[in-house]
Design a protein around this motif. Structure first.
Motif, mmCIF file in Angstrom:
data_model
loop_
_atom_site.group_PDB
_atom_site.id
_atom_site.type_symbol
_atom_site.label_atom_id
_atom_site.label_comp_id
_atom_site.label_asym_id
_atom_site.label_seq_id
_atom_site.Cartn_x
_atom_site.Cartn_y
_atom_site.Cartn_z
ATOM 1 N N ILE A 173 0.863 -1.157 -0.021
ATOM 2 C CA ILE A 173 -0.042 -0.105 -0.087
ATOM 3 C C ILE A 173 0.961 1.248 -0.061
ATOM 4 C CG2 ILE A 173 -1.769 1.183 1.550
ATOM 5 C CD1 ILE A 173 -3.188 -1.243 0.631
ATOM 6 N N PHE B 41 9.174 -4.953 8.251
ATOM 7 C CA PHE B 41 8.163 -5.049 9.182
ATOM 8 C C PHE B 41 7.205 -6.192 8.911
ATOM 9 C CE2 PHE B 41 9.656 -0.974 10.535
ATOM 10 C CZ PHE B 41 9.097 -0.904 12.124
ATOM 11 N N TYR C 74 8.687 -8.626 11.507
ATOM 12 C CA TYR C 74 7.946 -8.293 12.783
ATOM 13 C C TYR C 74 6.310 -9.037 12.517
ATOM 14 C CZ TYR C 74 12.030 -5.852 14.289
ATOM 15 O OH TYR C 74 13.213 -5.583 14.750
ATOM 16 N N TRP C 75 6.163 -9.446 11.208
ATOM 17 C CA TRP C 75 4.957 -9.944 10.908
ATOM 18 C C TRP C 75 3.731 -8.920 11.129
ATOM 19 C CZ3 TRP C 75 5.795 -14.919 14.176
ATOM 20 C CH2 TRP C 75 7.173 -15.691 13.559
ATOM 21 N N VAL C 76 4.161 -7.427 10.945
ATOM 22 C CA VAL C 76 3.142 -6.521 11.129
ATOM 23 C C VAL C 76 2.314 -6.627 9.791
ATOM 24 C CG1 VAL C 76 2.700 -4.013 11.720
ATOM 25 C CG2 VAL C 76 4.885 -5.265 12.242
ATOM 26 N N ASN C 77 1.057 -6.462 10.048
ATOM 27 C CA ASN C 77 -0.028 -6.522 9.067
ATOM 28 C C ASN C 77 0.495 -5.505 7.971
ATOM 29 O OD1 ASN C 77 -2.285 -5.411 7.267
ATOM 30 N ND2 ASN C 77 -3.481 -6.739 8.852
ATOM 31 N N ILE D 48 -0.926 -4.223 5.373
ATOM 32 C CA ILE D 48 -1.923 -2.938 5.071
ATOM 33 C C ILE D 48 -1.389 -1.714 6.166
ATOM 34 C CG2 ILE D 48 -3.851 -2.198 4.733
ATOM 35 C CD1 ILE D 48 -4.849 -4.746 3.799
ATOM 36 N N VAL D 49 -1.333 -2.086 7.298
ATOM 37 C CA VAL D 49 -1.179 -1.061 8.436
ATOM 38 C C VAL D 49 0.174 -0.613 8.112
ATOM 39 C CG1 VAL D 49 -0.582 -1.089 10.791
ATOM 40 C CG2 VAL D 49 -2.397 -2.613 10.374
ATOM 41 N N VAL D 50 1.226 -1.370 7.889
ATOM 42 C CA VAL D 50 2.601 -0.862 7.549
ATOM 43 C C VAL D 50 2.655 0.157 6.598
ATOM 44 C CG1 VAL D 50 5.042 -1.292 7.354
ATOM 45 C CG2 VAL D 50 3.503 -2.779 8.387
ATOM 46 N N VAL E 166 -0.091 1.919 5.111
ATOM 47 C CA VAL E 166 -0.729 3.414 5.454
ATOM 48 C C VAL E 166 0.322 4.053 6.181
ATOM 49 C CG1 VAL E 166 -2.411 4.187 6.740
ATOM 50 C CG2 VAL E 166 -2.864 2.057 5.134
ATOM 51 N N VAL E 167 0.882 3.518 7.560
ATOM 52 C CA VAL E 167 1.704 4.389 8.255
ATOM 53 C C VAL E 167 2.779 4.696 7.419
ATOM 54 C CG1 VAL E 167 3.077 4.191 10.319
ATOM 55 C CG2 VAL E 167 0.981 2.986 10.289
ATOM 56 N N LEU E 168 3.562 3.843 6.539
ATOM 57 C CA LEU E 168 4.662 4.183 5.801
ATOM 58 C C LEU E 168 4.338 5.500 5.021
ATOM 59 C CD1 LEU E 168 6.804 1.349 4.971
ATOM 60 C CD2 LEU E 168 7.319 2.989 6.398
ATOM 61 N N LEU F 66 2.248 7.793 5.646
ATOM 62 C CA LEU F 66 2.099 8.936 6.630
ATOM 63 C C LEU F 66 3.259 9.615 7.065
ATOM 64 C CD1 LEU F 66 0.006 10.579 8.267
ATOM 65 C CD2 LEU F 66 0.469 8.819 10.045
ATOM 66 N N LEU F 67 4.319 8.511 7.244
ATOM 67 C CA LEU F 67 5.792 8.841 7.591
ATOM 68 C C LEU F 67 6.461 9.574 6.441
ATOM 69 C CD1 LEU F 67 7.953 8.422 9.786
ATOM 70 C CD2 LEU F 67 8.597 6.408 8.499
#
Lengths: 456, 432
Positions: B164, B208, B212-215, B217-219, B221-223, B225-226
């Motif tokens: 994403i 990530f 770290y198996w982070v979702n 889509i979350v990563v 979206v946050v990237l 923003l970052l």
């Protein structure tokens, strides 16, 4: 959403293509059934604590909760997810600090003669950091320089005002995450809700009281309609909600931009894309008198938070929604209507996002423009993630990010820093929180026993 | 599944029965038929009769001069709409026999409807003409970031990582390209800097997601923003303090000899800058590599059934990290479009959601490079059309044209226009 992922760590519960799952589907069902059984037990015993158990408050940690309490108190504190959250915030502020130092003109100037007088560089760094962090504090919590008490607490009320739409939208997204739906569409739902509510607000002229209620309902309805579309498409055709909601955000933005070119939405004698101010009867009354911007929308947001808590933790429907999120196959086998669940979740989430729009058009801004949604929809995602999709967590997270938002102007004026630093800090916080192992390794915190299961 | 399959997807998902039930699917024919009817009713019948539309084909600098084409507006719009209607009927006929139609059909269908639209929009505008070559040139140019972005998405998702963060990768690429090109005073430096920035964002996403198996889509979206926060922050501090770090440098246009003198096609395809030529190469190379090489087979197996891939000795997570970094680099290169290729200085939020449209193009193009190219060109065309209709002053609100790519994507994922099936293991972290 995170709940669903956590599930995937368990044997047999891997959500994947149905073909892969088919052989061990029975196993998965049993597995989930026992997990949810233990969860209901836990919540029945522990009825006073709505807050999650363990890092995610998921089924596994509920089961783990019964583990022998031989560990020391200190160890429990070190393992707690709250500490991870705090450490994530600390780490993010620290990285933000590096950026602030790097961007500071004086620091860069002093760094040119670093080897001659290194002290200058460090004192310039200290000045830059000090002014930035004190600006954040003064802009978001307390203003020491004010003469009156009202002036001192005004920043905090401003924080709560900024937090209001984030609470609404974050609650809605949180429900979606727990039901396994990743709704990125709060932006569009908020905008459509705001449009409908604002139209009711300025075009209809109803008596005091009724007008506000109808306008609020209009906001909720608009958001619900925009949330229904992806829910329906997901339930009927399997269309991925992430893609559909992203696309609907842009459609909503263009739709509102077009509506604002129409006579019906413009101020009389003006061609600007801005609506008339909503009637006073349709505005949220101010909570603390005319000196503050804080309005009753904040109270409504807290009420909604309680409602969402009750829905998700106490009602049968909430249990079904959580079951759908934990394992849709198992939920279907247990006789739950998964399609209905998806649609309902999206409608509720949309309605809450629409209410976030009401906090904008009926509360703080009082008009509708294409910028009404700002970046609220995306911020709400970070709020819901930070709050771990739980109502109390969402409120806390919304207040934190609302505070960062409220501090923006002060940061600009006092420390001469662009507001964008707030986005950076916000993004970093969520990144760190999404990866507890990363935070634990930075701060050398011990990993809890069930860490591996929860890390998803 | 009556609509054409752009590219035969890799082996059916594991466990999916090869003998799928033979159902007659009318979705595609109904969708096309309704579109054609709308075209006939709106463009065909509301065009005033007796007026003409002029299409300008050649520009004055062309090697071969072609005369402008003037057609009676109403007749053209009606004929083209009827052709579209006939094509929809043909799809229904084929669907009745459980057979598919080729890729040519939606293309011809689209051209017919667009032709009808242009004939309608250009009717009775004596002063202005429809600049056909200009329209196509700007379509291609506006499609450049979308093509790179959707290629990046394809690469990542074929290996099982949802990207994403294309938006962030584009923005990071645009930023670093402008910064380093301005520092060196050479626009071509931007083409080297942009992929580095995009690759870094891709690397973060990969770490990530796989470590770290982070979702994902979350990563993602946050990237986004970052990157938005970081670039805006440096734009308002570093770049505004030193304007020399953010200059509008442009890549020069490179005309390819001989090819560029072909009428219509020449100026559209071969009078562009280096980034566009890189794009042609990237699409061709990735199409061949993904579907015809050993590397491609491995990537796709990791994305479809990581456990099986691991069993035969393919390093699942390493493949995913490499692909995501490579994908990020490609998206970053696309970001160079916004600054050095367009000759603009960097601006806050200058990618303006193009990354999400690229994501849509990837889905519409069914996770294949050539499909991504086609979808991106379609979206580029919609954008160029919006500009062109704005110039000749059309009755369609520009917002509705701006909506078309998004609507098309929703129809695509909802299965109204054929069936789109993502790689099976997409978004699931691989844990041994």
């Amino acid at each position: 959403m995170s709940d669903r992922k956590k599930k995937s760590g368990k044997p047999g519960g891997t959500p994947g293509p149905e073909g892969v799952d088919a052989p061990d589907a029975g196993e998965a069902h049993e597995d989930s059934a026992s997990a949810s059984a233990s969860r209901t037990d836990a919540s029945a015993v522990d009825s006073t604590a709505p807050e999650p158990e363990g890092a995610g408050g998921n089924a596994e940690s509920a089961a783990v909760e019964e583990a022998p309490k031989s560990q020391t108190v200190l160890r429990e504190i070190l393992e707690s997810s709250t500490l991870v959250v705090i450490m994530a915030i600390v780490a993010s502020l620290a990285i933000g600090g590096i950026l602030i130092v790097f961007a500071d003109e004086q620091v860069r100037e002093a760094a040119t003669y670093f080897f001659a007088r290194p002290g200058d560089t460090f004192s310039a760094m200290g000045d830059a950091l000090g002014s930035a962090y004190s600006a954040i504090f003064q802009g978001a919590v307390l203003n020491f320089n004010a003469d009156t008490f009202a002036g001192m607490i005004r920043p905090f009320t401003q924080t709560l005002t900024m937090a209001t739409p984030l609470i609404f939208a974050g609650l809605g997204l949180g429900i979606g995450f727990r039901a396994g739906l990743f709704n990125i569409g709060a932006q569009g739902q908020l905008l459509i809700g705001a449009t409908l509510g604002a139209y009711v607000g300025f075009a209809w002229h109803l008596p005091w009281g009724i007008h506000l209620i109808v306008a609020i309902l209009g906001c909720a309805l608009g958001g619900a309609i925009w949330g229904f579309i992806p829910g329906f498409l997901k339930a009927r055709t399997g269309a991925h909600e992430v893609i559909v909601t992203i696309m609907l955000n842009y459609i909503a933005l263009n739709l509102v931009a077009w509506l604002l070119t129409l006579e019906a939405f413009q101020r009389e004698g003006s061609d600007n894309p801005i609506t008339p101010i909503v009637d006073e009867t349709a505005q949220y009354p101010l909570l603390l008198g005319s000196g503050f911007n804080l309005h009753w929308g904040f109270v409504l947001a807290l009420a909604c938070a309680w409602g969402v808590w009750w829905l998700m933790e106490r009602s049968t429907l909430g249990f079904e929604l959580r079951a759908v999120g934990a394992n849709p196959h198992a939920a279907r086998t247990a006789g739950m209507n998964v399609s209905k669940g998806y649609i309902l979740v999206m409608v509720i989430a949309g309605a809450l996002a629409g209410l976030a729009g009401s906090a904008q058009v009926l509360g703080t801004e009082k008009v509708l423009t294409t910028a009404t949604a700002g970046s609220l929809g995306f911020d709400a995602i970070t709020v819901a993630l930070l709050g771990r999709s739980r109502p109390v967590g969402t409120i806390m997270a919304a207040i934190l990010f609302g505070g960062l938002r409220a501090a923006g102007p002060t940061l600009q004026v006092q420390a001469g820093l662009p507001v964008d630093i707030v986005f950076v800090i916000q993004a970093l916080i969520v990144l760190f929180i999404a990866a507890p192992p990363l935070v634990r390794s930075i701060f050398r915190l011990p990993a809890p026993a069930h860490e591996k299961e929860v890390a998803a | 599944m009556s609509a054409p399959v752009v590219d035969a997807p890799v082996a059916q998902g594991p466990g999916a029965s090869p003998a799928a039930p033979r159902t007659k699917s009318w979705k595609a024919s109904i969708g096309l038929g309704v579109t054609a009817l709308v075209s006939l009713l709106v463009f065909g019948l509301t065009t005033p009769s007796g007026v003409q539309t002029t299409f300008t084909i050649a520009t004055s600098s062309d090697f071969v001069h072609l005369p402008s084409l003037t057609v009676p507006a109403k007749a053209a719009a009606v004929t083209l709409s009827l052709i579209a209607l006939a094509l929809a009927g043909y799809v229904a006929f084929r669907a009745n026999q459980y057979r598919k139609v080729g890729i040519w059909l939606p293309i011809v269908f689209g051209m017919a409807v667009m032709g009808a639209l242009l004939a309608w929009a250009g009717a009775d505008r004596s002063g202005t003409t429809i600049q056909l070559t200009g329209l196509l040139t700007s379509s291609l140019f506006l499609a450049v970031p979308l093509v790179f972005g959707s290629l990046a998405g394809t690469l990542c998702e074929r290996s099982g990582i949802i990207n994403i963060a294309i938006e962030g990768q584009l923005l990071a690429g645009a930023f670093l390209a402008a910064l380093l090109a301005s520092m060196m005073g050479n626009a071509y430096v931007g083409l080297i800097a942009a992929p580095i920035a995009g690759g870094l964002v891709g690397w973060l996403l990969a770490v990530f997601a796989t470590k770290y198996w982070v979702n994902q889509i979350v990563v993602g979206v946050v990237l986004n923003l970052l990157v938005l926060g970081l670039t805006s922050f440096f734009f308002s501090t570093l770049m505004s303090d030193n304007p020399s770090l953010n200059q509008p440098l442009g890549l020069p246009r490179v005309d390819i000899p001989l090819l560029s003198s072909i009428p219509v096609i020449g100026p559209v395809l071969f009078k562009q800058n280096l980034l566009v030529y890189i794009m042609y190469a990237a699409v061709i190379i990735l199409q061949i590599m993904l579907f015809k090489s050993r590397w491609g087979l491995r990537v796709r197996s990791v994305g479809e059934h990581p456990k099986a891939a691991d069993t035969v000795g393919i390093k699942v997570n390493r493949t995913r990290v490499r692909n995501t970094v490579l994908g990020g680099a490609i998206a970053g290169l696309g970001g160079a479009f916004f600054t050095v290729a367009s000759g603009l200085a960097f601006g806050k939020e200058m990618t303006a959601g193009k990354g999400y449209i690229a994501l849509a193009a990837m889905i519409l193009g069914r996770w294949s490079p050539k499909g991504a190219l086609a979808a991106a060109l379609l979206f580029g065309f919609a954008d160029a059309l919006r500009v062109q209709l704005g110039i000749i002053g059309s009755d369609i609100p520009s917002q509705f044209l701006a909506m078309t790519p998004y609507l098309a994507t929703i129809f695509a994922v909802a299965g109204l226009v054929g069936h789109s099936r993502p790689p099976a293991a997409e978004g699931t972290p691989y844990k041994k």
